[in-house]
Design an enzyme around this catalytic site. Structure first.
Site, PDB file in Angstrom:
ATOM      1  CD  GLU A   1      26.389 -35.725  49.482  1.00  0.00           C
ATOM      2  OE1 GLU A   1      25.519 -36.492  49.050  1.00  0.00           O
ATOM      3  OE2 GLU A   1      26.122 -34.700  50.140  1.00  0.00           O
TER       4      GLU A   1
ATOM      5  CD  GLU B   1      26.381 -30.656  47.826  1.00  0.00           C
ATOM      6  OE1 GLU B   1      25.278 -31.022  48.302  1.00  0.00           O
ATOM      7  OE2 GLU B   1      26.953 -31.242  46.899  1.00  0.00           O
TER       8      GLU B   1
HETATM    9  C1  BGP Z   1      23.750 -33.749  48.081  1.00  0.00           C
HETATM   10  C2  BGP Z   1      24.308 -33.820  46.699  1.00  0.00           C
HETATM   11  C3  BGP Z   1      23.862 -32.751  45.769  1.00  0.00           C
HETATM   12  C4  BGP Z   1      22.484 -32.199  46.032  1.00  0.00           C
HETATM   13  C5  BGP Z   1      22.154 -32.059  47.501  1.00  0.00           C
HETATM   14  C6  BGP Z   1      20.710 -31.766  47.820  1.00  0.00           C
HETATM   15  O1  BGP Z   1      23.539 -35.052  48.516  1.00  0.00           O
HETATM   16  O2  BGP Z   1      25.722 -33.800  46.696  1.00  0.00           O
HETATM   17  O3  BGP Z   1      24.077 -33.228  44.478  1.00  0.00           O
HETATM   18  O4  BGP Z   1      21.529 -32.795  45.262  1.00  0.00           O
HETATM   19  O5  BGP Z   1      22.509 -33.195  48.232  1.00  0.00           O
HETATM   20  O6  BGP Z   1      19.954 -32.938  47.768  1.00  0.00           O
HETATM   21  P1  BGP Z   1      18.583 -33.041  46.988  1.00  0.00           P
HETATM   22  O7  BGP Z   1      18.881 -32.622  45.597  1.00  0.00           O
HETATM   23  O8  BGP Z   1      18.162 -34.460  47.070  1.00  0.00           O
HETATM   24  O9  BGP Z   1      17.658 -32.130  47.682  1.00  0.00           O
END
Ligand code: BGP
Length: 470
Positions: free
Chosen positions: A166, A370
């Site tokens: 990201e 993800e």
């Molecule tokens: C993405 C990231 C992850 C993870 C996910 C969920 O942006 O790559 O590291 O955290 O989002 O987001 P959050 O943890 O803010 O719910």
């Protein structure tokens, strides 16, 4: 378009799940690990956990991988913590850190699980941040050297590599979350840092191809298709602009080695163009990803910028998404989409659209690294966790992958977030994503014992039947 029958998932489809090092490992200073910028974060909302213990995966790795094997995963996407391997980012290598990742990778391989390794997931070594972070070209060299250490150590065991998780979210929101390169470097043009990261990525891709035959590598941005709020041409232009700034800027450089024209025009208009040194264009043009990984949570919907310069839809403020930018676009809620418990929109069909848009532009195989539902789960007294809402979310998204495959998109695999509960980027432990529940809360470490959620048994069946059970 509707089809009478959908194409099946290919037999070699990777059914995976994801984590990142700092969110799951804990042991933040164990066995010689150096601090990273996420260890130094102090901006946690009141009552939410930091990353010092996380899910204590560092001390439960064998147990966790055995559960991943029982789940039936054929891939596991995780990240290596740079400061566990090289504590100060560019100095001596820490043998204990290397040994941990050997143990983890060996355990995965023993279970028949393909390791998918992210080089860097938000956790820049603090020592590098203190020397200027991504604003300094020395960080590019440090990253390439770190990649070289990993390729040499793990190149014979790992086939799939991801460069930077990201990068686009780090550039767009990372400064406010202190996951870019720490608060001390906020004054530097973020697009200069972005340019340096793009160079670091390009050199890491080329280095892998030059040194590890057969290994595959790709970037892993967060890609989310941007809809116009209406067919009004000004809204359509705003959506196209935001698609360029949020999505294509990153992938165009990764794939074609050149900046997207609209994204570059935006940088010029804002006075944010990076200094491009002699030789940079050649480095970017020489690098070629083998596939594109992407994280997907939900689409965006945007309108033309408001004439009065106001930029935000208040209902979007709590989401980790754009709230708009004066003169460029205004973010709006999409009235056709439901929201999860944390206010994030849910858009499975937008997942299909996102696949199509990426594949249409780049014609490279796609790997989802993800996608998932953050929710408040409850551990029942008998150790069960009933997360039917997560099953529904994942089922709807898996169905849309099959539609995308039927549209002709080449999809390598699906690694939902997350394999096991971990600490969220900015909303603590209470916001859970895993197939496996970890018994801890934001302020109480409790037993840290592992429990299979209902989604665990469900995903097991999906994997065993290579698609949604009929
Ligand atoms: C993405 C990231 C992850 C993870 C996910 C969920 O942006 O790559 O590291 O955290 O989002 O987001 P959050 O943890 O803010 O719910």
């Amino acid at each position: 378009m509707k089809y009478d029958t959908l194409h099946p998932f290919p037999p070699e489809f990777l059914w995976g799940a994801s984590t990142s090092g700092y969110q799951v490992e804990g042991a933040w200073d164990a066995d010689g690990k150096g601090p990273s910028i996420v260890d130094a974060r102090t901006d946690f909302p009141a009552g939410t956990a930091d990353y010092t213990v996380a899910s204590d995966h560092y001390h439960h790795a064998e147990e966790d991988v055995a559960l991943f094997g029982e789940l039936g995963l054929t891939a596991y996407r995780f990240s290596i913590q740079w400061s566990r391997v090289i504590p100060d980012g560019d100095g001596v290598v820490n043998p204990a850190g290397i040994a941990f990742y050997h143990r983890l990778i060996d355990a995965l391989v023993d279970q028949g699980i393909e390791p998918v390794v992210t080089l860097y997931h938000f956790d820049l070594p603090l020592a590098l941040a203190e020397k200027g972070g991504w604003g300094s070209r020395a960080t590019i060299d440090a990253f390439v050297r770190y990649a070289q250490v990993l390729y040499r150590e793990f190149g014979d065991k790992v086939r799939y590599w991801l460069t930077i998780n990201e990068q686009n979210m780090m550039v767009l929101y990372g400064q406010s979350l202190d996951i870019l390169d720490g608060p001390a470097n906020r004054g530097v043009n973020v697009y200069q840092k972005n340019h340096h990261m793009l160079l670091a990525q390009a050199r890491a891709m080329t280095l892998l191809h030059d040194t590890v035959p057969g290994a595959l590598i790709g970037p892993a941005p967060n890609i989310a298709y941007v809809y116009p709020a209406s067919p009004r041409p000004e809204d359509v232009i705003a959506a196209d602009d935001f698609n360029a700034i949020r999505n294509w800027l990153y992938l165009d450089v990764a794939v074609h080695g050149r900046y997207h024209p609209v994204a570059w025009a935006y940088l010029e208009a804002k006075g944010l163009t990076p200094v491009v040194e002699a030789g940079d264009d050649e480095i970017m043009a020489a690098a070629h990803p083998d596939f594109l990984a992407f994280n997907y949570y939900a689409t965006h919907t945007v309108a033309a910028p408001a004439p009065d310069g106001s930029v935000s839809d208040p209902s979007d403020m709590d989401q980790q998404i754009a709230v708009g930018e004066a003169g460029v676009f205004a973010a709006v809620s999409n009235p056709y989409l439901p929201k999860n418990a944390f206010g994030w929109e849910i858009d499975p069909v937008g997942f299909r659209m996102t696949f199509r848009a990426i594949y249409d532009r780049y014609h490279l195989p796609l790997l989802v690294t993800e996608n998932g539902l953050g929710a408040f789960d409850t551990l029942e007294p008998d150790g069960t966790v009933h997360d039917q809402y997560r099953i529904e979310y994942l089922a709807e998204h898996i169905e849309q992958i099959q539609w995308a495959i039927s549209d002709g998109v080449q999809v390598l695999g699906y690694c939902p977030w997350s394999a096991i509960d971990l600490v969220s980027t900015h909303q603590g432990v209470a916001k859970r994503y895993g197939f496996i529940y970890v018994d801890r809360t934001d302020d109480d470490l409790r037993s840290l014992s592992r429990h299979r959620k209902d989604s665990f048994a469900w995903y097991q069946k999906v994997i065993a039947s290579n698609g949604l059970p009929g």
